[in-house]
Design a protein around this motif. Sequence first.
Motif, mmCIF file in Angstrom:
data_model
loop_
_atom_site.group_PDB
_atom_site.id
_atom_site.type_symbol
_atom_site.label_atom_id
_atom_site.label_comp_id
_atom_site.label_asym_id
_atom_site.label_seq_id
_atom_site.Cartn_x
_atom_site.Cartn_y
_atom_site.Cartn_z
ATOM 1 N N ILE A 47 0.827 -1.203 0.000
ATOM 2 C CA ILE A 47 0.000 0.000 0.000
ATOM 3 C C ILE A 47 0.865 1.258 0.000
ATOM 4 O O ILE A 47 0.590 2.233 -0.721
ATOM 5 C CB ILE A 47 -0.958 0.003 1.209
ATOM 6 N N VAL A 48 1.931 1.278 0.786
ATOM 7 C CA VAL A 48 2.810 2.452 0.827
ATOM 8 C C VAL A 48 3.400 2.718 -0.554
ATOM 9 O O VAL A 48 3.413 3.850 -1.040
ATOM 10 C CB VAL A 48 3.931 2.258 1.875
ATOM 11 N N ASP A 72 10.993 0.226 4.023
ATOM 12 C CA ASP A 72 10.924 -1.019 4.786
ATOM 13 C C ASP A 72 12.063 -1.093 5.799
ATOM 14 O O ASP A 72 11.861 -1.535 6.945
ATOM 15 C CB ASP A 72 10.992 -2.212 3.832
ATOM 16 N N PHE A 73 13.261 -0.664 5.395
ATOM 17 C CA PHE A 73 14.390 -0.686 6.325
ATOM 18 C C PHE A 73 14.121 0.212 7.530
ATOM 19 O O PHE A 73 14.396 -0.154 8.669
ATOM 20 C CB PHE A 73 15.659 -0.233 5.603
ATOM 21 N N ILE A 74 13.556 1.383 7.276
ATOM 22 C CA ILE A 74 13.236 2.309 8.369
ATOM 23 C C ILE A 74 12.115 1.748 9.233
ATOM 24 O O ILE A 74 12.188 1.758 10.467
ATOM 25 C CB ILE A 74 12.854 3.685 7.800
ATOM 26 N N LEU A 75 11.075 1.213 8.588
ATOM 27 C CA LEU A 75 9.941 0.645 9.319
ATOM 28 C C LEU A 75 10.393 -0.514 10.212
ATOM 29 O O LEU A 75 9.912 -0.664 11.352
ATOM 30 C CB LEU A 75 8.878 0.165 8.332
ATOM 31 N N LEU A 103 9.799 6.601 13.046
ATOM 32 C CA LEU A 103 10.503 7.238 11.937
ATOM 33 C C LEU A 103 9.774 6.996 10.622
ATOM 34 O O LEU A 103 9.694 7.891 9.773
ATOM 35 C CB LEU A 103 11.938 6.702 11.857
ATOM 36 N N ALA A 104 9.240 5.802 10.451
ATOM 37 C CA ALA A 104 8.495 5.486 9.225
ATOM 38 C C ALA A 104 7.250 6.356 9.116
ATOM 39 O O ALA A 104 6.923 6.866 8.033
ATOM 40 C CB ALA A 104 8.111 4.009 9.216
ATOM 41 N N ALA A 105 6.554 6.567 10.239
ATOM 42 C CA ALA A 105 5.362 7.412 10.236
ATOM 43 C C ALA A 105 5.722 8.860 9.899
ATOM 44 O O ALA A 105 5.005 9.536 9.135
ATOM 45 C CB ALA A 105 4.668 7.333 11.593
ATOM 46 N N VAL A 106 6.836 9.344 10.446
ATOM 47 C CA VAL A 106 7.281 10.711 10.153
ATOM 48 C C VAL A 106 7.587 10.857 8.669
ATOM 49 O O VAL A 106 7.236 11.871 8.034
ATOM 50 C CB VAL A 106 8.529 11.068 11.002
ATOM 51 N N LEU A 107 8.215 9.859 8.065
ATOM 52 C CA LEU A 107 8.525 9.905 6.638
ATOM 53 C C LEU A 107 7.249 10.008 5.802
ATOM 54 O O LEU A 107 7.178 10.788 4.848
ATOM 55 C CB LEU A 107 9.324 8.660 6.248
#
Length: 580
Positions: free
Chosen positions: A167-168, A423-426, A432-436
Amino acid sequence: MRIIDYYNYIMTAACVLTCAAAVVIYKKKSAGKNAVSDMSDRMTYLLLTITICIATFLRLFLLGCVPNGLQQDEASIGYEAFALAKYGVDRNGYAYPVHPLAFGSGGNSELMIYLNMISVKLFGTGIVKLRLIPAILGIATVFVFFFVLKEVFSAPAFAGKKNTLSIVGTAFLAVCPWHVILSRWSLDSNIMPFLQIIGLYTFLVALRKKTAKSFALSAALLAIGMYGYGAGTMVIPMFIVIACIYALIKGALNVKKLIISAAVFMIIFMPLFLFYAVNYLGVPEIVTDYFCINKLTATRSGEVFLTLDSSLPQKLLNNLKVLGLVLTVGNDEDMLCHFYPGYATLFEFTFPITFTGLFLVFKDFFVGLKKKAEDDSEYLCNNAAFAAFLIANIVLSIAVETDISRMVTLFIPLVYAFVRGFDFILSNSKRLAAVLLIMVLLADISFVKDYFTDFNSKVISIFMPTYGDAVARAYEIAGDDRQVYSTYDGLSAPFIVALYYTDYNPIAFNDTVEYYDDEAMFRTAKSFGNFVFADIPENFESEEYENTVFVVSSAEVSRFEETGNYIVENMGGYSVAYKE
């Protein structure tokens, strides 16, 4: 500077810090300790529906007036489609050519023309109808990309994240400035992402099913992609070679299936192969009343490919520079019809995430070659397919004098790389993934606002707004009896815009056209029928032009208004001036 410029600087730094923080977290703990709960299938398909609705809005809203006007290649594609649909010949008199002559050196690929020919037969001509093909295929690209990502992220390595990552990635493509802009006008290269993604999807499915039929279907669709755009004739074969060699090594493909697929590919590619043989190997033209394989009046190889002379080192360095810019903050030297300053390609600030993903893509590509055939072979082959497109596009970008339209098949793999970086950040920090994601969302809101309110002001010289309306009105007044004299001020190849807006008979055009240079790379007409395209004469009030209907720019219209002898109909940027 604009607000978006400050935002890009700040968010680029934020993305760099985000990647660095994710690396630090990764080193401090074992990978996968940050458990991610995947969204349910029901929620996934609800979000997919919302994403497709957003993609549809961004590609169809104000389609006929943003961009405002028609670019010369867009008009050429539309006119060739009209000519073939209504008269069975192109503007150069060839019946259903495999590759239309267009401006002399080709310049317009056949698939977009023939798709628009069907549109003309069904709906007629018009800007919205002309742009529906890339817009609809743009929406379809977003939809199919979801299933491509599902194929890749079904691997055990992405357990618990398959739906989220799919989805992302789909949402990112849906709002990506490069793909939104590309989907909203009818250049032949603009349908290549769809041809690429449908060929890629069927290839990934074939890797899973491992049947001869599925590989043959993929080969057929990739062969059709060869008709989509000139750059595809380099990228697609390179992709096939790299991806198939990798699949053979991993045991996902065998020689028998490869031979069957190659035969299917060559059967579909054969007409285009014959076209290249006619134009580059001296094979005679094939001209019939039902189809034609015609010879171009000029070839573009010298213009496109780098030459082995003293200029080669400098051109190679320039191509590497352009590639570097496109992979990062965008190339401001590209034509504005391909990008919007401040929102280059995949948003200017996301490249640290994309580069992280590129590292992971190529790491898996090369590490996978060392593993045994049975180890994660399906995922490794899927990942290698994206890597193959990346490699092919990098080679293309170095070998030709490149621009963003020729690099059109580079960006789908880059979006995949972005998702791998995400995916690496998540995997290391959900926060951090949400901030991105919030960074991208805010940038997209700004892009949508600026694009629909300001883009037209930046592309006036490219899309020539109101000229088509003015020349159509001039022809309505003049008919075929009075001369129509069109300015060249602020215009590029105005003759083709005139042809499209007036639905001019292509047979009459071919019989009467006079080009400025018959052997030019892009032939432009000096005149045809009762139309003339040149600078407005100083003696326009002389008896010679008594019955002439003029199409003039806003900079020239005062000359006609001041005489008091002309009726002037102002269409905006261009006007029609004539005597009763």
